[in-house]
Design a protein around this motif. Structure first.
Motif, PDB file in Angstrom:
ATOM      1  N   SER A 141       0.817  -1.234   0.000  1.00 50.96           N
ATOM      2  CA  SER A 141       0.000   0.000   0.000  1.00 50.96           C
ATOM      3  C   SER A 141       0.842   1.271   0.000  1.00 50.96           C
ATOM      4  O   SER A 141       0.736   2.104   0.902  1.00 50.96           O
ATOM      5  CB  SER A 141      -0.943   0.002   1.208  1.00 50.96           C
ATOM      6  N   PRO A 142       1.677   1.484  -1.013  1.00 54.15           N
ATOM      7  CA  PRO A 142       2.554   2.672  -1.006  1.00 54.15           C
ATOM      8  C   PRO A 142       1.831   3.986  -1.240  1.00 54.15           C
ATOM      9  O   PRO A 142       2.394   5.054  -0.979  1.00 54.15           O
ATOM     10  CB  PRO A 142       3.534   2.376  -2.150  1.00 54.15           C
ATOM     11  N   ILE A 143       0.566   3.945  -1.726  1.00 52.85           N
ATOM     12  CA  ILE A 143      -0.183   5.192  -1.906  1.00 52.85           C
ATOM     13  C   ILE A 143      -0.584   5.756  -0.543  1.00 52.85           C
ATOM     14  O   ILE A 143      -0.617   6.969  -0.354  1.00 52.85           O
ATOM     15  CB  ILE A 143      -1.440   4.963  -2.778  1.00 52.85           C
ATOM     16  N   ARG A 144      -0.866   4.864   0.414  1.00 55.00           N
ATOM     17  CA  ARG A 144      -1.394   5.345   1.690  1.00 55.00           C
ATOM     18  C   ARG A 144      -0.500   5.085   2.903  1.00 55.00           C
ATOM     19  O   ARG A 144      -0.836   5.515   4.004  1.00 55.00           O
ATOM     20  CB  ARG A 144      -2.779   4.735   1.941  1.00 55.00           C
ATOM     21  N   ARG A 145       0.664   4.387   2.710  1.00 57.54           N
ATOM     22  CA  ARG A 145       1.559   4.118   3.839  1.00 57.54           C
ATOM     23  C   ARG A 145       2.997   4.402   3.440  1.00 57.54           C
ATOM     24  O   ARG A 145       3.482   3.875   2.433  1.00 57.54           O
ATOM     25  CB  ARG A 145       1.453   2.646   4.290  1.00 57.54           C
ATOM     26  N   PRO A 201       5.874   3.406   4.985  1.00 60.60           N
ATOM     27  CA  PRO A 201       6.800   2.268   5.057  1.00 60.60           C
ATOM     28  C   PRO A 201       6.856   1.478   3.745  1.00 60.60           C
ATOM     29  O   PRO A 201       7.932   1.027   3.335  1.00 60.60           O
ATOM     30  CB  PRO A 201       6.215   1.402   6.182  1.00 60.60           C
ATOM     31  N   ASP A 202       5.720   1.311   3.088  1.00 59.02           N
ATOM     32  CA  ASP A 202       5.662   0.600   1.813  1.00 59.02           C
ATOM     33  C   ASP A 202       6.454   1.364   0.750  1.00 59.02           C
ATOM     34  O   ASP A 202       7.223   0.775  -0.025  1.00 59.02           O
ATOM     35  CB  ASP A 202       4.209   0.433   1.356  1.00 59.02           C
ATOM     36  N   LEU A 203       6.252   2.679   0.713  1.00 62.60           N
ATOM     37  CA  LEU A 203       6.983   3.521  -0.234  1.00 62.60           C
ATOM     38  C   LEU A 203       8.487   3.438   0.032  1.00 62.60           C
ATOM     39  O   LEU A 203       9.292   3.373  -0.901  1.00 62.60           O
ATOM     40  CB  LEU A 203       6.485   4.969  -0.107  1.00 62.60           C
ATOM     41  N   GLN A 204       8.860   3.420   1.306  1.00 57.98           N
ATOM     42  CA  GLN A 204      10.274   3.362   1.680  1.00 57.98           C
ATOM     43  C   GLN A 204      10.942   2.083   1.154  1.00 57.98           C
ATOM     44  O   GLN A 204      12.019   2.129   0.563  1.00 57.98           O
ATOM     45  CB  GLN A 204      10.416   3.429   3.204  1.00 57.98           C
TER      46      GLN A 204
END
Length: 727
Positions: free
Chosen positions: A557-561, A563-566
């Motif tokens: 869920s990198p759009i809303r979290r 840590p996922d984007l990281q």
């Protein structure tokens, strides 16, 4: 910039800890270390941070020295009754602070304490605050109470003990009942009230939307994006550039769907699935957010500041602006999108045979809802079946694989809490019109199972590569809390088998299996949840107790979290062979701070979401004063019986107004027992209640029991659910 500051702090700390060091003032430290004029401010800031962190202290004469071993530094947790607790990192139990030893500390303050190892309050060691290092709250959100020449702000935060005095000239003309933001100008001490000034009037307590706005302000959640962030959106395209397809795996020919709730707009995961020669090939395709949100860009800094999207009943405060979250990053049907994909191959028994992590290109065929997928799986709607006929075999295959994966998780001991979440339906004025348990159907479980599989696969892959990474960890519960849980469930004839050191999650799952379908199922599930530690983000892969797995992360869920984007950034750099020693060292350095900050922002969002739900429940139940409902006793303390209704709303019955007998709390049985009649109200009992009173300011819902209460008591019990949290 952050790395340089940390180096300066370490150099200063080493200097102060040196055996030859004598306490000295800032100017003397600068002179001895030959600090350049350009760095003077940086040294002062670094020293202040070391003080706040509890590594050094500053004397009344302004001299810096190493913290004496007899002192500890932690965060003050306030209480309406004046006393408080201090949470110190590395200590299992909080320290109890009597009101007379609080030094006027406010909830959230960073404080230095002197523990008194000879004095205990329950299980907590008593301590006194010796210094307030940093104020945690500078503003308070609350309800204004106007007097003739002054007023008071009654804080929304129940952990702030005192109302804030506001002089007439500082009131901005606020009237009684206005929700306001108040800047604290004097924190008060020696029995004097804290003082403040109104800096914003949010609206009246009964105005639509004011409740949500109050919570947002109270938690200091950013709503508007800075100009720099909005300006940077000009560089973000509306559609995917074909030049970005180079080097990516093309999944566009595969039947592809997203499955989400009806209202979802930020679609960050899509599924492909096939079965051939006894092998399931599951593709979990995640929006490639890091392609557009570059490290240290204005977008990235703002995303880190927010940490997560915040879902407040009928509104969302997104982590990323809508151009990304609903646009170029969202896996919208009928459009080409860039992904970071995890393609897994499972045999018929659900064993992972192989996996591939790659950058992809995707074209979603259908945007499915949980409701329609459920109708397809259950063959309950011919119209829906006809509409999605070509995809029906794939949905059947999804259920097949999902069932296998879930069965395997349960076999290893993963705890499947089937606790009903609250769903609140509001009208166009944000007024709640219905409250009910959230429906967790087979379609939601399918997505949950597939996301868990991808998260585990990614985490294990990167653990064995020994690269810096951000994991999702969930530690074993404290032995003490498991003992309390064991004693509680004994009342229902249930037992937990535990080794000397720790309980295996499998034992807790067995309990959940035994209570399935029983009237007290939800109650014991919630008690079990309360006995658990809170999951968090960490650079150490210590496993996930609840899922009974060794490796876990948040990837989907990198759009809303954040840590996922990281971790998407780390994965992509690794795929491109760009993880040089310098980049690895960079991630090693920043990830501990990022993980801690992500955990804190997650807790902030969860608390805000809980507060909004509570306020909406109070607003809804205030329309049902005098009405009767069925419920289950969900908590018992020395003063209150808590009852949860079928719609998930919880309220309190004050024992003080149960006039048919004198009731006392039987701690062993978690029951309220009548002294003469021996009438017993016990956890899990079904009861009939009447709604007495709802108070938005005190955040309470008062019930009376139909049998055992004198009806129509007006006085509020002022009970909060926190009273049962220790159970």
């Amino acid at each position: 910039m952050g790395e340089k500051r940390e180096r300066v702090k370490q150099k200063l700390y080493d200097f102060i800890c040196d055996e030859q060091y004598k306490p000295m003032r800032l100017k003397d430290i600068r002179f001895l270390l030959q600090v350049k004029d350009a760095d003077k401010k940086r040294v002062e800031e670094a020293l202040n941070e070391l003080v706040e962190e509890g590594k050094i202290t500053v004397t009344p004469k302004g001299k810096y020295k190493k913290l004496d071993d007899k002192f500890l530094v932690g965060d003050y947790i306030g209480n309406k009754k004046g006393y408080g607790f201090v949470r110190v990192e590395g200590y299992k139990d909080d320290f109890f602070i009597p009101a007379k030893f609080s030094m006027g500390a406010f909830h959230g303050d960073r404080v230095m304490i002197a523990p008194d190892s000879y004095t205990k309050q329950g299980k907590s060691t008593e301590a006194k605050v010796t210094q307030i290092l940093k104020r945690g709250l500078t503003t308070i959100v609350g309800t204004y109470d106007k007097q003739q020449n002054f007023g008071f702000v009654i804080p929304d935060n129940q952990k702030v003990a005192d109302d804030i005095f506001v002089a007439k000239k500082d009131s901005m003309g606020a009237m009684t009942g206005h929700k306001v933001v108040c800047r604290i100008t004097n924190y008060g001490a020696d029995h004097k009230s804290p003082e403040g000034e109104i800096i914003e009037i949010l609206g009246h307590v009964n105005d639509p939307g004011t409740d949500i706005l109050s919570v947002v302000r109270a938690y200091d959640i950013p709503v508007e994006y800075p100009d720099k962030v909005m300006d940077s959106l000009k560089d973000i395209p509306d559609e995917v550039d074909e030049a970005d397809f180079v080097g990516r795996t093309d999944f566009r020919a595969l039947p592809t769907v997203t499955i989400d709730g009806e209202d979802a707009k930020d679609l960050d995961d899509a599924i492909t699935l096939s079965f051939e020669d006894g092998v399931y090939t599951l593709g979990v395709h995640i929006a490639d957010v890091s392609h557009y949100v570059k490290e240290k860009s204005p977008l990235d800094k703002e995303a880190l500041k927010r940490g997560t999207s915040c879902y407040l009943v009928d509104s969302v405060i997104p982590m990323l602006p809508h151009k990304l979250s609903n646009g170029i990053c969202s896996l919208n049907a009928g459009t080409d999108r860039l992904t970071l994909s995890c393609v897994m191959k499972f045999d018929k028994k659900g064993k992972l045979l192989d996996h591939t992590i790659c950058e992809g290109i995707l074209h979603v065929d259908e945007r499915m809802t949980y409701t329609n997928v459920e109708k397809i799986l259950e063959r309950s709607d011919e119209k829906v079946l006809k509409r999605y006929e070509p995809l029906v075999p794939m949905f059947d295959l999804m259920l097949e694989l999902s069932t296998i994966l879930r069965k395997n998780r349960r076999k290893r001991g993963s705890i499947d809490f089937d606790v009903a979440e609250t769903k609140i339906i509001v009208d166009e004025n944000h007024k709640p019109v219905e409250i009910k348990p959230y429906d967790r159907n087979p379609a939601t479980k399918i997505i949950e199972d597939f996301m868990l599989a991808a998260n585990e696969t990614i985490a294990e892959d990167y653990f064995w590569q020994e690269l810096p990474f951000e994991y999702r960890v969930h530690e074993h519960p404290d032995e003490e809390k498991i003992d309390i849980l064991a004693a509680f469930i004994n009342n229902f004839g249930l037992f937990i088998k535990a080794s000397r050191d720790e309980t295996h999650p499998k034992e807790l799952q067995k309990i959940l299996d035994q209570i399935e379908g029983k009237p007290y199922e939800a109650l014991i599930s919630k008690m079990m949840l309360r006995s658990m530690k809170q999951a968090r983000y960490s650079t150490e892969c210590t496993g996930h107790f609840g899922l009974s797995c060794k490796y876990y992360c948040h990837f989907t869920s990198p759009i809303r979290r954040y840590p996922d984007l990281q971790i998407h950034r780390i994965i992509k750099e690794n795929l491109h062979g760009e993880l040089s020693e310098k980049r690895i060292e960079h991630y090693r350095h920043i990830l501990p701070t990022v993980a801690n900050d992500n955990s804190a922002k997650e807790r902030r969002a969860e608390e805000a979401e809980r507060d909004v739900i509570k306020l909406k429940e109070i607003e809804y139940m205030s329309e049902h004063i005098g009405e009767e409902f069925d419920g289950v006793i969900s908590g018992v303390t020395s003063n209150y019986i808590f009852v949860e209704l079928d719609n998930t709303v919880e309220g309190a019955v004050s024992v003080a107004y149960m006039y048919d007998d004198f009731y006392y709390f039987n701690e062993q049985e978690y029951a309220m027992v009548g002294e003469k009649t021996k009438k017993k109200y016990q956890l899990g009992d079904k009861v009939r209640i009447k709604v007495l009173k709802c108070d938005k300011i005190k955040k309470t819902i008062d019930f009376s029991l139909i049998d055992g209460n004198i009806e129509g008591v007006e006085k509020s019990g002022e009970a909060t659910r926190d009273e049962t949290d220790s159970q």
